[in-house]
Scaffold this motif. Structure first.
Motif, mmCIF file in Angstrom:
data_model
loop_
_atom_site.group_PDB
_atom_site.id
_atom_site.type_symbol
_atom_site.label_atom_id
_atom_site.label_comp_id
_atom_site.label_asym_id
_atom_site.label_seq_id
_atom_site.Cartn_x
_atom_site.Cartn_y
_atom_site.Cartn_z
ATOM 1 N N LEU A 109 -18.699 -11.759 61.269
ATOM 2 C CA LEU A 109 -19.410 -10.609 60.743
ATOM 3 C C LEU A 109 -18.431 -9.603 60.151
ATOM 4 C CD1 LEU A 109 -22.101 -10.089 63.533
ATOM 5 C CD2 LEU A 109 -22.354 -11.187 61.299
ATOM 6 N N THR A 110 -17.649 -10.022 59.191
ATOM 7 C CA THR A 110 -16.741 -9.130 58.470
ATOM 8 C C THR A 110 -16.891 -9.414 56.994
ATOM 9 O OG1 THR A 110 -14.907 -10.699 58.591
ATOM 10 C CG2 THR A 110 -15.079 -9.062 60.354
ATOM 11 N N ARG A 167 -25.435 -8.239 49.452
ATOM 12 C CA ARG A 167 -26.228 -8.964 50.441
ATOM 13 C C ARG A 167 -26.828 -7.971 51.412
ATOM 14 N NH1 ARG A 167 -23.609 -8.865 55.195
ATOM 15 N NH2 ARG A 167 -21.324 -8.881 55.231
ATOM 16 N N GLU A 168 -27.741 -8.475 52.242
ATOM 17 C CA GLU A 168 -28.411 -7.617 53.200
ATOM 18 C C GLU A 168 -27.461 -7.221 54.325
ATOM 19 O OE1 GLU A 168 -32.309 -7.783 56.192
ATOM 20 O OE2 GLU A 168 -32.008 -9.307 54.621
ATOM 21 N N TYR A 169 -27.575 -5.982 54.762
ATOM 22 C CA TYR A 169 -26.741 -5.461 55.844
ATOM 23 C C TYR A 169 -27.063 -6.182 57.154
ATOM 24 C CZ TYR A 169 -24.986 -2.210 59.376
ATOM 25 O OH TYR A 169 -24.359 -1.657 60.457
ATOM 26 N N ALA A 197 -28.309 0.330 45.227
ATOM 27 C CA ALA A 197 -29.041 -0.928 45.392
ATOM 28 C C ALA A 197 -30.025 -0.827 46.548
ATOM 29 C CB ALA A 197 -28.059 -2.071 45.637
ATOM 30 N N THR A 198 -29.664 -0.080 47.605
ATOM 31 C CA THR A 198 -30.565 0.092 48.735
ATOM 32 C C THR A 198 -31.824 0.843 48.324
ATOM 33 O OG1 THR A 198 -28.701 0.085 50.288
ATOM 34 C CG2 THR A 198 -30.759 1.086 51.054
ATOM 35 N N ALA A 199 -31.661 1.826 47.436
ATOM 36 C CA ALA A 199 -32.816 2.622 46.995
ATOM 37 C C ALA A 199 -33.806 1.801 46.174
ATOM 38 C CB ALA A 199 -32.325 3.818 46.180
ATOM 39 N N ARG A 200 -33.323 0.711 45.565
ATOM 40 C CA ARG A 200 -34.195 -0.104 44.725
ATOM 41 C C ARG A 200 -34.916 -1.192 45.501
ATOM 42 N NH1 ARG A 200 -29.600 0.215 41.251
ATOM 43 N NH2 ARG A 200 -29.018 -1.907 41.864
ATOM 44 N N GLN A 201 -34.617 -1.361 46.791
ATOM 45 C CA GLN A 201 -35.246 -2.416 47.567
ATOM 46 C C GLN A 201 -35.560 -1.899 48.968
ATOM 47 O OE1 GLN A 201 -32.038 -5.246 47.044
ATOM 48 N NE2 GLN A 201 -31.187 -4.774 49.054
ATOM 49 N N SER A 202 -36.221 -2.725 49.748
ATOM 50 C CA SER A 202 -36.700 -2.273 51.052
ATOM 51 C C SER A 202 -35.695 -2.485 52.177
ATOM 52 C CB SER A 202 -38.004 -3.025 51.397
ATOM 53 O OG SER A 202 -37.770 -4.430 51.415
ATOM 54 N N VAL A 228 -25.305 -4.221 51.119
ATOM 55 C CA VAL A 228 -23.877 -3.939 51.210
ATOM 56 C C VAL A 228 -23.137 -4.760 50.151
ATOM 57 C CG1 VAL A 228 -23.910 -3.401 53.667
ATOM 58 C CG2 VAL A 228 -23.534 -5.750 52.939
ATOM 59 N N ARG A 229 -22.031 -4.206 49.705
ATOM 60 C CA ARG A 229 -21.180 -4.931 48.745
ATOM 61 C C ARG A 229 -20.273 -5.897 49.493
ATOM 62 N NH1 ARG A 229 -20.101 0.499 47.282
ATOM 63 N NH2 ARG A 229 -21.300 1.215 45.471
#
Length: 367
Positions: free
Chosen positions: A118-119, A130-132, A145-150, A154-155
């Motif tokens: 998990l790094t 990808r998803e956090y 990117a978070t604001a555009r999806q539910s 994270v980069r």
């Protein structure tokens, strides 16, 4: 090597045959047995003889001659003749550090973020979103990117690819010194081969220049699948030259081989005089344009000297060893003040230490 012995006469041939090669083609004391063959060939037939070579040094081995001593019917008289042969065998340098490659490739995959830990992938080149997941660095969250999806995005990052690495082998007089059972040059070659194998798998381009007072070997512009065989072939015939390395010429060769920003790895000695009088005055030309690593072979005998005790001679030996270590540390510190990464390790540790330095620079985005 195979010899085909043909008997074109009408009588049986009984002979002793010597397939002569240089002494280093076999371990000491085994050449008599390995190079001589007894053979009996009936009239009009042929026999194949095999000479097994076990070279103890790299480089080209030129066959000397094949000598045939044929005996008469009663074995009381013999005739002997020799034949010159044009055969050459190239002995490639050993790649003993290959055993470290799997562990270094595993570390490279961690840098790329291609493992299940998990790094995030380390480096400075953006890879994907990808998803956090719990455990991710919150500084990697992409808020747009978070604001555009539910879900929280994270980069992910990866080390820079398609970077240029120039290996510079110093073949001057200091490379001729033996540390243990091998010359410094051979240990430097082994380290260069491991770095080449690792960097080519990482997507970087690797070139080589061997220099003392002129260019002794060069490998340039090879693809990932061809660069390691080309390096091995170029290094096979290299020998140390008993001349002082021309630091100005070496710097010019490095700059010519790396026209844009590169990682320049100098495999040379950390002896005070050659560094202070030769390399340091020219170092600024390299560090202004490139990231520079100096890799050197340390002598374990010096460490053993510093531990000597019990007699007057042992104390003097310990003092000499401590002085040599201090001079070496001082030389390394001078290089580091110029922004150079210094790798100073024993022959068996130099290759993995240099590979680790490369991975650290790659993770930090300094290539």
């Amino acid at each position: 090597m195979d010899l085909l012995v043909a008997n074109s006469s009408r009588r049986r041939l009984r002979a002793q045959i010597r397939d002569a090669w240089p002494p280093s083609s076999w371990p000491a004391g085994t050449d008599q047995e390995a190079s001589r063959h007894g053979v009996t060939v009936p009239a009009g037939e042929r026999r194949r003889l095999t000479t097994v070579l076990r070279p103890t040094r790299r480089g080209d081995r030129q066959a000397d001659r094949v000598t045939v001593r044929s005996y008469g019917p009663l074995g009381l008289a013999a005739r002997q003749g020799s034949h010159r042969v044009p055969w050459t065998v190239r002995v490639l340098p050993p790649f003993a550090s290959r055993k470290h490659l799997p562990s270094k490739l595993a570390r490279l995959r961690e840098l790329d973020g291609r493992t299940s830990v998990l790094t995030r992938g380390e480096g400075t080149e953006f890879d994907s979103l990808r998803e956090y997941v719990p455990g991710d660095d919150t500084r990697s969250i992409d808020w747009r990117a978070t604001a555009r999806q539910s879900t929280v995005a994270v980069r992910t990052w990866r080390p820079e690819r398609d970077r240029h690495i120039l290996l510079v082998l110093d073949t001057g007089r200091t490379s001729a010194g033996r540390v243990g059972d091998v010359p410094r040059l051979d240990a430097a070659m082994d380290a260069a081969l491991l770095l080449t194998a690792l960097a080519s798998r990482a997507g970087d381009r690797v070139d080589l220049v061997a220099y003392d007072r002129r260019v002794r070997a060069r490998v340039q512009g090879r693809g990932a699948g061809d660069v390691l065989p080309a390096m091995v072939q170029a290094m096979a015939t290299l020998e140390p030259e008993l001349v002082e390395t021309d630091a100005r010429g070496l710097s010019a060769a490095a700059l010519a081989g790396a026209p844009r920003r590169s990682l320049v790895v100098l495999l040379t000695s950390l002896d005070a005089a050659p560094i202070e009088e030769g390399l340091l005055p020219m170092l600024s030309q390299l560090t202004q344009r490139h990231t520079v690593v100096v890799a050197s072979v340390a002598d374990p005998r010096v460490d053993a000297m510093t531990e000597s005790r019990g007699s007057t001679e042992a104390v003097y030996e310990a003092a000499a060893g401590a002085q040599a270590q201090a001079q070496r540390r001082n030389t390394a510190e001078q290089l580091q003040r110029h922004g150079v990464t210094v790798v100073d390790a024993k022959p068996e540790d130099l290759a993995p230490a240099l590979a680790d330095a490369y991975l650290a620079l790659k993770a930090a985005g300094r290539l």
